[in-house]
Write a protein that holds these residues in place. Sequence first.
Motif, short mmCIF file in Angstrom:
data_model
loop_
_atom_site.label_atom_id
_atom_site.label_comp_id
_atom_site.label_asym_id
_atom_site.label_seq_id
_atom_site.Cartn_x
_atom_site.Cartn_y
_atom_site.Cartn_z
N UNK A 220 -61.18 25.65 8.19
CA UNK A 220 -59.90 25.30 8.83
C UNK A 220 -60.09 24.07 9.71
N UNK A 221 -61.17 24.03 10.48
CA UNK A 221 -61.46 22.87 11.33
C UNK A 221 -61.66 21.61 10.48
N UNK A 222 -62.36 21.76 9.35
CA UNK A 222 -62.56 20.61 8.46
C UNK A 222 -61.24 20.09 7.92
N UNK A 223 -60.35 20.99 7.52
CA UNK A 223 -59.04 20.57 7.02
C UNK A 223 -58.23 19.88 8.11
N UNK A 224 -58.29 20.41 9.33
CA UNK A 224 -57.58 19.77 10.44
C UNK A 224 -58.10 18.35 10.66
#
Length: 99
Positions: free
Chosen positions: A44-48
């Motif tokens: 999720x952090x990578x996508x953000x």
Amino acid sequence: MSPLTLVFDPGLPHTRGTYHLSTIKYPGIVARFNEFLQEQAEQVADLKDLYAVEKDLDNGYLGMETWKEEWLARKRVRRVNSDQSSLKTVSTYTTEKAI
């Protein structure tokens, strides 16, 4: 960056909001979603980061509605003004008392 890339412009009028997940009927869904967020936190952090989802947002107020940010700012100003007014009153009283 592609000319078709959608970019947030904090200088334009906007509001912020939050999304909430709640249910009385299906508590397992909320529990599973919480598990998913914990298990996939890195992705999720990578996508953000990849899509710059939170770029140009003040993380101190992330997810807070604009009206509440403005209310907190006004409250802070009133507190500072009140503190300064109190100091002037004490200073005037002390000066008059000394004379």
